[in-house]
Design a protein around this motif. Sequence first.
Motif, mmCIF file in Angstrom:
data_model
loop_
_atom_site.group_PDB
_atom_site.id
_atom_site.type_symbol
_atom_site.label_atom_id
_atom_site.label_comp_id
_atom_site.label_asym_id
_atom_site.label_seq_id
_atom_site.Cartn_x
_atom_site.Cartn_y
_atom_site.Cartn_z
ATOM 1 N N TYR A 55 22.325 25.110 -9.278
ATOM 2 C CA TYR A 55 21.505 24.562 -8.189
ATOM 3 C C TYR A 55 20.112 25.175 -8.158
ATOM 4 O O TYR A 55 19.144 24.508 -7.784
ATOM 5 N N GLN A 114 17.743 18.485 0.067
ATOM 6 C CA GLN A 114 19.094 17.974 -0.220
ATOM 7 C C GLN A 114 19.785 18.835 -1.270
ATOM 8 O O GLN A 114 20.961 19.161 -1.142
ATOM 9 N N GLU A 117 20.860 22.133 0.285
ATOM 10 C CA GLU A 117 22.032 22.009 1.154
ATOM 11 C C GLU A 117 23.297 21.746 0.330
ATOM 12 O O GLU A 117 24.343 22.348 0.574
ATOM 13 N N ALA A 118 23.164 20.849 -0.664
ATOM 14 C CA ALA A 118 24.316 20.550 -1.524
ATOM 15 C C ALA A 118 24.772 21.825 -2.237
ATOM 16 O O ALA A 118 25.973 22.116 -2.315
ATOM 17 N N ASN A 121 26.627 24.127 0.101
ATOM 18 C CA ASN A 121 28.007 23.658 0.346
ATOM 19 C C ASN A 121 28.897 23.906 -0.864
ATOM 20 O O ASN A 121 30.040 24.345 -0.729
ATOM 21 N N GLU A 122 28.356 23.614 -2.046
ATOM 22 C CA GLU A 122 29.141 23.829 -3.284
ATOM 23 C C GLU A 122 29.485 25.311 -3.431
ATOM 24 O O GLU A 122 30.593 25.662 -3.823
ATOM 25 N N ARG A 124 29.713 27.526 -1.076
ATOM 26 C CA ARG A 124 30.703 27.901 -0.045
ATOM 27 C C ARG A 124 32.116 27.559 -0.532
ATOM 28 O O ARG A 124 33.037 28.369 -0.438
ATOM 29 N N VAL A 125 32.264 26.351 -1.084
ATOM 30 C CA VAL A 125 33.592 25.923 -1.557
ATOM 31 C C VAL A 125 34.027 26.778 -2.752
ATOM 32 O O VAL A 125 35.188 27.176 -2.853
ATOM 33 N N ASP A 132 40.764 32.164 -2.138
ATOM 34 C CA ASP A 132 42.115 31.597 -2.166
ATOM 35 C C ASP A 132 42.888 32.125 -3.368
ATOM 36 O O ASP A 132 44.072 32.465 -3.264
ATOM 37 N N PHE B 161 42.660 25.706 1.372
ATOM 38 C CA PHE B 161 42.327 24.286 1.232
ATOM 39 C C PHE B 161 43.356 23.381 1.932
ATOM 40 O O PHE B 161 43.197 22.185 1.972
ATOM 41 N N GLY B 272 39.446 19.130 -1.600
ATOM 42 C CA GLY B 272 39.032 20.525 -1.760
ATOM 43 C C GLY B 272 37.748 20.836 -1.027
ATOM 44 O O GLY B 272 36.860 21.494 -1.580
ATOM 45 N N GLN B 273 37.657 20.341 0.222
ATOM 46 C CA GLN B 273 36.484 20.594 1.064
ATOM 47 C C GLN B 273 35.187 20.195 0.370
ATOM 48 O O GLN B 273 34.210 20.930 0.356
ATOM 49 N N ASN B 274 35.242 19.021 -0.265
ATOM 50 C CA ASN B 274 34.072 18.419 -0.931
ATOM 51 C C ASN B 274 33.613 19.211 -2.163
ATOM 52 O O ASN B 274 32.442 19.142 -2.537
ATOM 53 N N ALA B 275 34.546 19.912 -2.782
ATOM 54 C CA ALA B 275 34.200 20.675 -3.985
ATOM 55 C C ALA B 275 33.625 19.742 -5.046
ATOM 56 O O ALA B 275 34.148 18.642 -5.263
ATOM 57 N N ASP B 276 32.577 20.145 -5.692
ATOM 58 C CA ASP B 276 31.871 19.384 -6.741
ATOM 59 C C ASP B 276 31.174 18.130 -6.212
ATOM 60 O O ASP B 276 30.653 17.338 -6.995
ATOM 61 N N ASN B 277 31.226 17.908 -4.915
ATOM 62 C CA ASN B 277 30.604 16.704 -4.353
ATOM 63 C C ASN B 277 29.600 17.034 -3.251
ATOM 64 O O ASN B 277 29.437 16.249 -2.299
ATOM 65 N N GLY B 278 28.965 18.171 -3.382
ATOM 66 C CA GLY B 278 27.971 18.590 -2.391
ATOM 67 C C GLY B 278 26.833 17.589 -2.274
ATOM 68 O O GLY B 278 26.425 17.216 -1.168
ATOM 69 N N MET B 279 26.323 17.143 -3.427
ATOM 70 C CA MET B 279 25.190 16.220 -3.411
ATOM 71 C C MET B 279 25.602 14.860 -2.849
ATOM 72 O O MET B 279 24.851 14.239 -2.096
ATOM 73 N N VAL B 282 25.640 15.057 0.970
ATOM 74 C CA VAL B 282 24.295 15.121 1.566
ATOM 75 C C VAL B 282 23.582 13.773 1.448
ATOM 76 O O VAL B 282 22.963 13.285 2.394
ATOM 77 N N LYS B 283 23.691 13.155 0.270
ATOM 78 C CA LYS B 283 23.003 11.877 0.033
ATOM 79 C C LYS B 283 23.539 10.771 0.940
ATOM 80 O O LYS B 283 22.772 10.010 1.524
ATOM 81 N N ARG B 285 25.062 11.094 3.777
ATOM 82 C CA ARG B 285 24.650 11.382 5.162
ATOM 83 C C ARG B 285 23.193 10.998 5.389
ATOM 84 O O ARG B 285 22.873 10.284 6.343
ATOM 85 N N ASP B 286 22.316 11.432 4.509
ATOM 86 C CA ASP B 286 20.884 11.164 4.696
ATOM 87 C C ASP B 286 20.570 9.678 4.609
ATOM 88 O O ASP B 286 19.803 9.139 5.408
ATOM 89 N N ASP B 287 21.174 9.003 3.627
ATOM 90 C CA ASP B 287 20.871 7.577 3.445
ATOM 91 C C ASP B 287 21.412 6.728 4.606
ATOM 92 O O ASP B 287 20.753 5.780 5.047
#
Lengths: 193, 368
Positions: A55, A114, A117-118, A121-122, A124-125, A132, B161, B272-279, B282-283, B285-287
């Motif tokens: 990132y 963006q 923020e992404a 979040n990534e 954090r996970v 875990d 998770f 998995g709490q949006n693992a690997d899908n952060g972007m 965000v996208k 939500r914003d769009d």
Amino acid sequence: MKYQKGLAGYVFLGIVAAVAFTLVASYVTNANYGNRAEQTLRATWEDNENVLAQYSLKIGEIAQVPAMYRDDIKEIYADVLKGRYGENGSQAMFQFLKEQNPQIDASLYTNIQQAMEAGRNEFRVAQTRLVDQKRVYVTNLGYVWKGFWLQTAGYPTLNVGFQGGADDFEIITSEYAIDAFETGVDQGITLRK
Amino acid sequence: METFYLILLVPAIVALIARLAFKTTITWLETAAQIAVVSIILSIVWFAGSYAQTHDTEIWNGEVTNKVRHHDTYEEAYDCFCTTDSEGNESCSTCYETHYTVKWYLESTLGDIRIDYKDSTWRSVYDTPDPADYKAAYVGEPCSATYSYTNYIKAVPDSLFNMSDARYEQFASLIPQYPTVYGKYHVDHVITMGMGSNVAVRDWNNYLAGKLKKLGPASQANVIVILVNTADQTYRHALETAWLGGKKNDVIVMAGVTNYPKIDWVDTITLGQNADNGMLTVKIRDDLTTLGTIENGQAFIDVVSANVGQHFDRKPMEDFDYLKDDIQPADWVVIMAFILAFLLSAGLTWFFHVQDPFGDGYSRRRYY
């Protein structure tokens, strides 16, 4: 009668063989598990760094900042995640990016925000996954049967915080959070008083 | 596994005690057989229980590529012209009866979808009119099917998770059931909660299903849209808890709408709490926040599907392999296994006490 005595011998031999098999299988299974768990922890630890790096790189690319400053971005981004700049962490990042590329316009600004923020979040996970994995390993180390065999096989070889020991896999957390946990006081609430 | 080893001690101990108590009626061979039989049955119960813990299903999406009405026949053998000789032995010839079958099914990008099947000894079955589901289906129609997969997160309540322990009672009336396949191959991908009749849900569903027939196979995604009448964004956690973080290929997009058609908030859940899908999160939500309203369902779904196509990264379950080592059997499996171990052991003890299955001369009946 003789036949029965012979059978008794076989049954006892069977029981002894089953017990021996169980002991050897327990040792091998748990030694393999210990190795696998520790390698997974190491890999996840490195992956956490990788997420941060990816990132940081992305932010640098979006902001069109020269490659020589990418390491600085990574450092600042890590500090932003640690909350070193407080609530205005992203502003510190933008200030740095502006210094390197004064041409950042509104659309780039949105894209950078963006990506930041992404990335947060990534990250954090990724950290949750690390915690875990550590939880699973330490739990298994504490089990009566599994824990005994793991420790017999020489595990843990890493510092994972087992029985309150040292922990080399501490997650990156914000200074604000550390402070709040250590003092038991949420400064945000105190400030409003 | 430790618990399993402990349970296996039950048949061993009971069998050895039985052997000592009934030396004259239970042989060592019967003791060994008793331990083996109970252990095998317990293993089956135990591993079936483990399988149930990790078993989960996900929905795949695709489209119908062909409609097929298939006529066929087969021969069924049966005994005929039977005679009995003077010694009472019966002998029969083998005759064959022709069966006529009609099978209606749809070929799709997900494989064949069976609609109906008729089997008769009358050729007139070929005149059976097409069933309503078959008539209604058309080439290019979106379709969905349920597939099984192993879900380690579901099996480990202690995992960070797996949020099954959390409680969000305030949202109880706003949490929908997870969508399931109905009418052979349909799924409602759009759900409204507390929205009244403002939203043309059928139109939204048709449009999203139409998008998913291409997007599903390309992105390995199952998109679910939830429009909910609450301004509280913690709804996300309530749904995540209720649906255990979603299925492996889910992209669950939630929009809070308290004053139709204005969007109050948007959030997205992936495994998995949006693992690997952060972007992606965000996208979307914003769009959607930029879109501002849910007045135009097609525009809403276009935004979601465009982002899923561009940013969705399906999280493989292999990333949660480490949870395999933390799977503990459910309480009911442990209790049932213990009860079964005692009952089977007691039953076999009694059986070997009164019977002599191995013919070695030791049984209560023969002894007394």
